[in-house]
Design a protein around this motif. Structure first.
Motif, short mmCIF file in Angstrom:
data_model
loop_
_atom_site.label_atom_id
_atom_site.label_comp_id
_atom_site.label_asym_id
_atom_site.label_seq_id
_atom_site.Cartn_x
_atom_site.Cartn_y
_atom_site.Cartn_z
N LEU A 65 24.28 -20.10 -0.12
CA LEU A 65 25.25 -19.65 -1.10
C LEU A 65 24.60 -19.50 -2.48
O LEU A 65 23.70 -20.26 -2.84
N LEU A 66 25.10 -18.53 -3.22
CA LEU A 66 24.71 -18.36 -4.62
C LEU A 66 25.99 -18.34 -5.44
O LEU A 66 26.81 -17.42 -5.29
N GLY A 67 26.17 -19.36 -6.24
CA GLY A 67 27.42 -19.46 -7.00
C GLY A 67 28.63 -19.57 -6.11
O GLY A 67 29.73 -19.12 -6.49
N GLY A 68 28.48 -20.14 -4.93
CA GLY A 68 29.59 -20.32 -4.00
C GLY A 68 29.83 -19.17 -3.05
O GLY A 68 30.66 -19.28 -2.14
N ASP A 69 29.12 -18.04 -3.23
CA ASP A 69 29.29 -16.88 -2.35
C ASP A 69 28.08 -16.72 -1.45
O ASP A 69 26.95 -16.95 -1.88
N PRO A 70 28.28 -16.30 -0.19
CA PRO A 70 27.14 -16.06 0.70
C PRO A 70 26.19 -15.02 0.11
O PRO A 70 26.62 -13.97 -0.35
N VAL A 71 24.89 -15.31 0.13
CA VAL A 71 23.93 -14.43 -0.54
C VAL A 71 23.86 -13.05 0.10
O VAL A 71 23.58 -12.06 -0.59
N HIS A 72 24.14 -12.94 1.41
CA HIS A 72 24.01 -11.64 2.05
C HIS A 72 25.13 -10.67 1.65
O HIS A 72 25.05 -9.48 1.93
N ARG A 73 26.15 -11.19 0.97
CA ARG A 73 27.25 -10.32 0.52
C ARG A 73 27.08 -9.86 -0.92
O ARG A 73 27.92 -9.13 -1.44
N ILE A 74 26.00 -10.32 -1.58
CA ILE A 74 25.81 -10.02 -2.99
C ILE A 74 24.68 -9.01 -3.15
O ILE A 74 23.64 -9.11 -2.51
N GLY A 75 24.86 -8.03 -4.02
CA GLY A 75 23.80 -7.08 -4.33
C GLY A 75 23.68 -5.99 -3.29
O GLY A 75 24.48 -5.86 -2.37
N GLY A 76 22.62 -5.17 -3.45
CA GLY A 76 22.40 -4.04 -2.56
C GLY A 76 23.05 -2.78 -3.07
O GLY A 76 23.85 -2.79 -4.02
N GLY A 77 22.69 -1.66 -2.46
CA GLY A 77 23.28 -0.38 -2.85
C GLY A 77 22.97 0.03 -4.27
O GLY A 77 23.82 0.60 -4.95
N GLY A 78 21.77 -0.28 -4.74
CA GLY A 78 21.40 0.09 -6.11
C GLY A 78 21.77 -0.94 -7.15
O GLY A 78 21.48 -0.77 -8.32
N ASN A 79 22.44 -2.03 -6.73
CA ASN A 79 22.78 -3.12 -7.64
C ASN A 79 21.68 -4.17 -7.65
O ASN A 79 20.83 -4.20 -6.76
N PRO A 80 21.66 -5.07 -8.65
CA PRO A 80 20.65 -6.14 -8.66
C PRO A 80 20.71 -6.98 -7.39
O PRO A 80 21.78 -7.26 -6.86
N ARG A 81 19.54 -7.38 -6.92
CA ARG A 81 19.45 -8.26 -5.76
C ARG A 81 19.44 -9.69 -6.26
O ARG A 81 18.67 -10.03 -7.15
N PRO A 82 20.27 -10.57 -5.69
CA PRO A 82 20.40 -11.91 -6.27
C PRO A 82 19.16 -12.78 -6.09
O PRO A 82 18.90 -13.66 -6.88
N LEU A 83 18.41 -12.53 -5.01
CA LEU A 83 17.20 -13.31 -4.73
C LEU A 83 16.03 -12.37 -4.54
O LEU A 83 16.16 -11.32 -3.91
N GLN A 84 14.89 -12.74 -5.10
CA GLN A 84 13.66 -11.99 -4.90
C GLN A 84 12.56 -12.97 -4.53
O GLN A 84 12.56 -14.12 -5.00
N MET A 85 11.61 -12.51 -3.73
CA MET A 85 10.56 -13.39 -3.23
C MET A 85 9.19 -12.87 -3.64
O MET A 85 8.93 -11.67 -3.61
N VAL A 86 8.33 -13.81 -4.03
CA VAL A 86 6.92 -13.51 -4.30
C VAL A 86 6.11 -14.20 -3.22
O VAL A 86 6.24 -15.41 -3.00
N PHE A 87 5.28 -13.43 -2.53
CA PHE A 87 4.59 -13.94 -1.35
C PHE A 87 3.22 -14.55 -1.70
O PHE A 87 2.69 -14.36 -2.80
N GLN A 88 2.68 -15.23 -0.72
CA GLN A 88 1.43 -15.97 -0.93
C GLN A 88 0.24 -15.05 -1.18
O GLN A 88 -0.58 -15.32 -2.07
N ASP A 89 0.12 -13.98 -0.43
CA ASP A 89 -1.07 -13.14 -0.49
C ASP A 89 -0.87 -11.97 -1.44
O ASP A 89 -0.14 -11.03 -1.12
N PRO A 90 -1.50 -11.97 -2.60
CA PRO A 90 -1.31 -10.86 -3.54
C PRO A 90 -1.97 -9.57 -3.07
O PRO A 90 -1.67 -8.49 -3.60
N TYR A 91 -2.85 -9.66 -2.06
CA TYR A 91 -3.55 -8.47 -1.59
C TYR A 91 -2.73 -7.65 -0.61
O TYR A 91 -2.97 -6.48 -0.42
#
Length: 329
Positions: A65-91
Motif C-alpha cells: 500500500l501507498l498512503g493506504g491504497d494498493p500501489v498497482h491502482r496508482i499511476g500509469g497512463g501518462g501519470n506519475p508512477r508512485p514507485l520507481q526502482m534503481v537497479f544494481q547494475d548501472p551497465y
C-alpha cells in the motif's frame, strides 16, 4: 508524500510441490520522507520484495500500500508512477542505443510535462539534481563511468515523479572510491526534495550512513526493525548481532567474542537453512546462539514462530530481551 507499507506480503516462485517462498509474510513500513535500509545476506528475499513493490514480481499474498491504497491502482497512463526502482547494475539498466537525455525524457510523465521544450528543461533540471553536466545529455551510456551511469539511473527514476524510490544494491557494483559519491548524492536528495527511499544493501556501513530506519531480513521475513541507533546500538535479534559481528570495524577489528564461547562454536558448526525447506518454528534456530543449540530448554524455538515485539524497535525473537549486546562497540 505517503507511507509505503508491506502488509503480510508473500512471494512464491514455482509450484506448490516444487517451489520457493522467497518472501513469507513480510511486514515493513517506509515512512514518508525517510530512508529505510533493508539488510540481510544473499537469498534473504530483499530484491524479491523490491521487485514485488514495483510490479516486476507478482505478489502471492498480502498487500503493498501507498498512503493506504494498493500501489498497482496508482499511476500509469501518462501519470506519475508512485514507485520507481534503481537497479544494481548501472551497465544494464540503461538502453545503450539511447542518449542519456532521451532515457530520462522517456520517463517523464506525459501529462505532467507537455511539449519538447518543457521536457528538455526537465531533463536539464534532473541532470543538475544528480550533479551531472547538463551539456552531456547527448552522450550515450557507453561514454559514462559506472558512477555516472548510476546517477543517470537515479535521475531517470526521479523523472517519473515517484513518491518512493527503491534502490537495490545501487553501490555494490561500483568502485569503493565511487560509492561515496553516490551515497552523498542520496543524502543531498533527501535534503533537497525530501526523498523517501527503500535502500537495499548487504553493507551495514553503507546502510548506517544513508538510513533513518533499518529493517533486517532473514529467509523471507523481517526479523528486526527500528531506528539506526536502536538497531545498530542495541540489536535485539541474534541474527542482527551476527551481521554486526561480521562487519569490519575501524582498524580492521571485528566484534570481539572469546574463541571458546559455546554460542560461537555452536553457530560455527552449522550451515544456513535451506530456503526451499525452511525449518519449523523460528527460522534462525539452527544457527542461533541464544536458542536450543546453546540452551536445550528453549524448545519453543523449534515449534513456535516468533512474532515481533509490539514496540517501535521490534524484533521477532522469543528471547530478544535476553540477547546480550554489552560486547558491542
Amino acid at each position: 508524500m505517503s507511507d509505503l507499507t508491506f502488509e503480510n506480503v508473500t512471494v512464491r516462485y514455482g509450484t506448490r510441490r516444487r517451489g520457493l517462498t522467497a518472501v513469507d509474510g513480510a511486514d515493513l513500513t517506509v515512512p514518508a520522507g525517510t530512508v529505510v535500509g533493508l539488510v540481510g545476506e544473499s537469498g534473504s528475499g530483499k530484491s524479491t520484495l523490491a521487485r514485488a513493490a514495483v510490479g516486476l514480481t507478482p505478489v502471492t499474498g498480502g498487500r503493498i500500500l501507498l498512503g493506504g491504497d494498493p500501489v498497482h491502482r496508482i499511476g500509469g497512463g501518462g501519470n506519475p508512477r508512485p514507485l520507481q526502482m534503481v537497479f544494481q547494475d548501472p551497465y544494464s539498466s540503461l538502453d545503450p542505443r539511447m542518449t542519456i537525455g532521451d532515457s530520462i525524457a522517456e520517463a517523464v510523465p506525459r501529462r505532467v510535462v507537455r511539449g519538447s521544450v518543457a521536457r528538455r528543461a526537465e531533463v536539464t533540471r534532473l541532470l543538475e539534481l544528480v550533479h551531472l553536466p547538463t551539456d552531456g545529455a547527448d552522450r550515450y551510456p557507453a561514454e559514462l563511468s559506472g558512477g555516472q551511469r548510476q546517477r543517470v539511473a537515479l535521475a531517470r527514476a526521479l523523472a517519473g515523479r515517484p513518491e518512493v524510490v527503491i534502490a537495490d544494491e545501487i553501490t555494490s557494483a561500483l568502485d569503493v572510491s565511487i560509492q561515496g559519491t553516490v551515497l552523498n548524492l542520496v543524502q543531498d536528495l533527501r535534503r533537497q526534495i525530501g526523498l523517501s527511499m527503500l535502500f537495499i544493501s548487504h553493507n551495514l556501513a553503507v546502510v548506517r550512513y544513508v538510513s533513518d530506519i533499518i529493517a533486517v531480513m532473514y529467509l523471507g521475513r523481517i526479523v528486526e526493525y527500528g531506528s539506526v541507533d536502536e538497531v545498530l546500538g542495541d540489536p535485539q535479534h541474534p541474527y542482527t548481532r551476527e551481521l554486526l559481528a561480521a562487519a569490519p570495524r575501524p582498524g580492521g577489528a571485528l566484534l570481539a567474542v572469546p574463541d571458546d564461547d559455546p554460542a560461537l562454536l555452536a553457530v560455527a558448526d552449522t550451515e544456513p537453512a535451506d530456503p526451499h525447506h525452511p525449518p519449523p518454528g523460528c527460522r534462525f534456530h539452527p544457527r542461533c546462539p541464544v536458542g536450543p543449540l546453546v540452551h536445550p530448554d528453549r524448545q519453543v524455538c523449534l515449534t513456535s514462530e516468533p512474532s515481533a515485539t509490539p514496540h517501535r524497535h521490534r524484533a521477532a525473537c522469543h528471547f530478544a530481551a535476553t540477547t546480550d549486546s554489552a560486547t558491542l562497540p
